[in-house]
Design an enzyme around this catalytic site. Structure first.
Site, short mmCIF file in Angstrom:
data_model
loop_
_atom_site.label_atom_id
_atom_site.label_comp_id
_atom_site.label_asym_id
_atom_site.label_seq_id
_atom_site.Cartn_x
_atom_site.Cartn_y
_atom_site.Cartn_z
N ARG A 69 53.34 39.04 41.92
CA ARG A 69 53.99 37.89 41.29
C ARG A 69 53.10 37.27 40.21
NH1 ARG A 69 56.27 34.50 46.54
NH2 ARG A 69 57.71 36.11 47.34
N HIS A 78 45.03 38.92 41.18
CA HIS A 78 45.36 39.35 42.53
C HIS A 78 44.34 40.40 42.96
CE1 HIS A 78 49.13 37.22 42.83
NE2 HIS A 78 49.64 37.81 41.75
N GLY A 79 44.25 40.64 44.26
CA GLY A 79 43.35 41.67 44.72
C GLY A 79 43.50 41.98 46.19
N CYS A 125 42.42 37.56 46.25
CA CYS A 125 42.52 37.83 47.68
C CYS A 125 41.64 39.01 48.06
CB CYS A 125 43.97 38.12 48.07
SG CYS A 125 45.08 36.70 47.92
#
Length: 305
Positions: A75, A134-135, A176
């Site tokens: 997202r 993100h991760g 993350c």
């Protein structure tokens, strides 16, 4: 939407000023001998703080990924723009030359980092980088897929970036760190490779461990999510910028990051409609291979004609 439990003023009131009155006092050690010898990098009798008397502070790279290709399943990262703007301001205040890159593909991220490593850092105190994306554990999302964090940091190792040998390499990772899902990443594996075109030349000029002088400040511990407010930005970057704004030129870096840990751990809590994500907490993580202390003391102006 995630909300902050305490106001910025409330957070600042909890920060103790006593720890920054005399930043050098905890680190005064007895001299091994009165005789000063020719020192090599990393020798025990060298000064306890890194040499920050070079003409320039150094480069600071910001990779800020907000929008992602539908194929990634990720997202839009609302609020990350606030993080990037704060980081720009705070690290410019510390004297860095800040370069910001928004919505970078995997190939772009790799190229950015390799070119930064190939930059001549001889006149610089250190190098810094913030990655906002993100991760999962060990991997970071580019806008078009995933790549290993090692691919982004590897070019700065001592055997690949000789002009940063003996100097701090500072990485701040807002992402993350959850465990990888049980699906294949084969389609993304090529995105993690360095092509020969960008592979840095190896160097063995100095006998210093190639992993030395790195610091990684992660927004969360392994296996956990990293929380972000859609308007105010991520908890970790908010706290980091609060601490740098107040103590950036007075307090040692790891001490500052300890303050960041405390703010995030005690002052932030999720507030969501879903029961399983309401009242959640977060714990940042410091991984240090630094061999001395880091102070961002103001540089003296050049008064030469």
């Amino acid at each position: 939407m995630v909300t902050l439990c305490q106001s910025t003023e409330s957070i600042l009131s909890r920060l103790s000023p006593t720890s920054v009155d005399k930043p050098e006092s905890p680190y005064l050690l007895r001299k091994a001998s009165g005789e000063r010898r020719s020192l090599r990098p990393g020798a025990p009798s060298e000064p306890n703080a890194y040499n920050y008397n070079y003409p320039k502070r150094g480069l600071f790279i910001i990779i800020n990924n907000k929008n992602f290709h539908p194929s990634t399943g990720q997202r839009c990262r609302e609020g990350t723009g606030a993080d990037a703007e704060r980081l720009e301001e705070r690290f410019q205040d510390l004297g860095f030359e800040v370069r910001r890159y928004d919505d970078a593909t995997a190939s772009s991220m790799t190229k950015i980092m390799v070119e930064a490593a190939n930059y001549d850092h001889s006149d610089c105190d250190c190098f810094g980088c913030a990655i906002l994306s993100h991760g999962i554990e060990g991997r970071i999302y580019a806008t078009d897929g995933m790549l290993s964090l090692d691919v982004l940091t590897g070019p700065f190792r001592g055997d690949r970036c000789s002009s940063l040998v003996g100097k701090p390499k500072l990485f701040f990772v807002q992402a993350c760190r959850t465990a990888p899902m049980n699906h294949s990443f084969d389609s993304m594996s090529d995105k993690s490779g360095l092509s020969e075109e960008y592979e840095p030349a190896l160097s063995s000029i100095r006998k210093v461990p190639v992993e030395a002088d790195f610091l990684f400040a992660y927004s969360t511990v392994p296996g956990h999510y990293s929380w972000r407010n859609n308007q105010d930005g991520s908890w970790f970057i908010q706290a980091l910028c609060i601490v740098i704004e107040n103590y950036g030129t007075k307090m040692e870096l790891v001490h500052m990051l300890t303050q960041v840990n405390r703010i995030v751990a005690y002052e932030f809590e999720s507030c969501k409609d879903e029961e399983f994500t309401d009242k959640m907490k977060m714990m940042p993580c410091i991984v240090s291979m630094l061999t001395r202390y880091v102070y961002f003391r103001p540089k003296k102006p050049d008064i030469r004609d």
